[in-house]
Enzyme design. Structure first.
Site, PDB file in Angstrom:
ATOM      1  N   ILE A  19       0.831  -1.204   0.000  1.00  0.00           N
ATOM      2  CA  ILE A  19       0.000   0.000   0.000  1.00  0.00           C
ATOM      3  C   ILE A  19       0.864   1.252   0.000  1.00  0.00           C
ATOM      4  O   ILE A  19       0.590   2.210  -0.736  1.00  0.00           O
ATOM      5  CB  ILE A  19      -0.959  -0.011   1.205  1.00  0.00           C
ATOM      6  N   ASP A  64      14.177   2.632  10.788  1.00  0.00           N
ATOM      7  CA  ASP A  64      13.431   1.715  11.643  1.00  0.00           C
ATOM      8  C   ASP A  64      12.376   2.543  12.360  1.00  0.00           C
ATOM      9  O   ASP A  64      12.697   3.342  13.252  1.00  0.00           O
ATOM     10  CB  ASP A  64      14.370   1.048  12.642  1.00  0.00           C
ATOM     11  N   ASN A  91       2.120   4.993   7.217  1.00  0.00           N
ATOM     12  CA  ASN A  91       1.632   3.727   6.676  1.00  0.00           C
ATOM     13  C   ASN A  91       2.188   2.489   7.365  1.00  0.00           C
ATOM     14  O   ASN A  91       1.602   1.416   7.272  1.00  0.00           O
ATOM     15  CB  ASN A  91       1.960   3.661   5.175  1.00  0.00           C
ATOM     16  N   SER A 139      -7.097   0.295   9.575  1.00  0.00           N
ATOM     17  CA  SER A 139      -7.572  -0.980   9.024  1.00  0.00           C
ATOM     18  C   SER A 139      -9.012  -1.187   9.463  1.00  0.00           C
ATOM     19  O   SER A 139      -9.433  -0.684  10.518  1.00  0.00           O
ATOM     20  CB  SER A 139      -6.716  -2.131   9.548  1.00  0.00           C
ATOM     21  N   TYR A 152      -3.186  -5.953  16.883  1.00  0.00           N
ATOM     22  CA  TYR A 152      -3.316  -5.210  15.623  1.00  0.00           C
ATOM     23  C   TYR A 152      -4.651  -4.471  15.576  1.00  0.00           C
ATOM     24  O   TYR A 152      -4.710  -3.280  15.242  1.00  0.00           O
ATOM     25  CB  TYR A 152      -3.192  -6.178  14.448  1.00  0.00           C
ATOM     26  N   LYS A 156      -5.067  -0.305  15.670  1.00  0.00           N
ATOM     27  CA  LYS A 156      -5.698   0.347  14.525  1.00  0.00           C
ATOM     28  C   LYS A 156      -6.925   1.138  14.955  1.00  0.00           C
ATOM     29  O   LYS A 156      -7.244   2.177  14.363  1.00  0.00           O
ATOM     30  CB  LYS A 156      -6.055  -0.686  13.456  1.00  0.00           C
ATOM     31  N   ILE A 185      -6.136  -6.518   1.453  1.00  0.00           N
ATOM     32  CA  ILE A 185      -5.472  -6.068   0.227  1.00  0.00           C
ATOM     33  C   ILE A 185      -4.397  -7.090  -0.147  1.00  0.00           C
ATOM     34  O   ILE A 185      -3.563  -7.453   0.679  1.00  0.00           O
ATOM     35  CB  ILE A 185      -4.825  -4.686   0.414  1.00  0.00           C
TER      36      ILE A 185
END
Length: 250
Positions: A19, A64, A91, A139, A152, A156, A185
């Site tokens: 992405i 990083d 991102n 997300s 995760y 998000k 995706i």
């Protein structure tokens, strides 16, 4: 309506593949100078060459995004290389899947704190440019409970909430802040391409959940990113736009 980013300077944190790469190329196609960062030199150099081939200024830096000092150095270097910053895209993701110390630490360090730190580093440059845009990549996992990837999903959700707060805080500086919440995706070397082989049951379950009968493409997220960071979205801030082909509807 033709969208142009000519004369704009965009920084894409986590911009070498998937992405992020598509967003960087979308910005370049719209006329923006683009800087990207990631940890892997090979993908960085390849994507930077693709950006430059579109006839715009290209800059790439190894970084990083779990390292606070590295983020500050990269943003400063990007601003120097491009002559300023008008647009920042956050991102990068740690993809924390495991509900343990390691999964949470990686998710918080990259998905949350890299977003915070890169924003803090870039805001003075964007303000100096007279305003601009920040785009955070969240997300659809941030809207629901998750058994497979609890950290995760949680971080998000935090990105979605922080986007609203940033939109409110940065309005006086003429900086719009929005987010995109992509669905599943698929791209070469990405997680869902891997799952097609190593976990076809999961892949096919996700496929069945999407009304359009396919997974999304990175370019479809990039198209929305270009819009949200352009003057065409001048009255849009603090919002998260779901880009999932109706996946959440299913």
């Amino acid at each position: 309506m033709q969208i142009s980013l000519a004369g704009k300077r965009a920084v894409v944190a986590g911009g070498s593949r998937g992405i992020g790469r598509s967003i960087a190329l979308g910005f370049a196609q719209a006329g923006a100078a683009v800087s990207i960062c990631a940890r892997g030199r090979g993908a960085l150099e390849s994507t930077a060459a693709e950006i430059a081939a579109l006839g715009v200024e290209a800059h790439a830096g190894e970084c990083d995004l779990a390292d606070k000092d590295a983020i500050a150095r990269y943003i400063a270097a990007a601003a120097e290389a491009l002559g300023g910053i008008d647009i920042l895209v956050n991102n990068a993701s740690g993809f924390g899947a495991t509900d343990d110390e390691a999964g949470w630490a990686r998710s918080i360090d990259i998905d949350v704190m890299a977003t915070v730190r890169a924003s803090h580093a870039a805001i003075p440059f964007i303000e100096r440019a007279g305003g601009g845009a920040i785009l955070n990549i969240s997300s659809i996992s941030g809207y629901d409970a998750s058994v497979r990837t609890a950290p995760y999903a949680a971080v998000k959700a935090a990105v979605i909430n922080y986007t609203m707060s940033q939109g409110l805080m940065l309005a006086p500086k003429k900086i719009r802040v929005n987010a995109i919440a992509p669905g599943s995706i698929e791209f070469p070397g990405g997680m869902w391409e891997q799952r097609k082989t190593d976990n076809p049951q999961l892949y096919n379950a996700i496929l069945r959940s999407i009304p359009w009968g396919r997974l999304g493409h990175p370019e479809e997220v990039a198209n929305v990113a270009v819009f949200l960071c352009s003057g065409a979205a001048s009255w849009v801030t603090g919002q998260t736009l779901i880009v999932d082909g109706g996946q959440m509807l299913g």
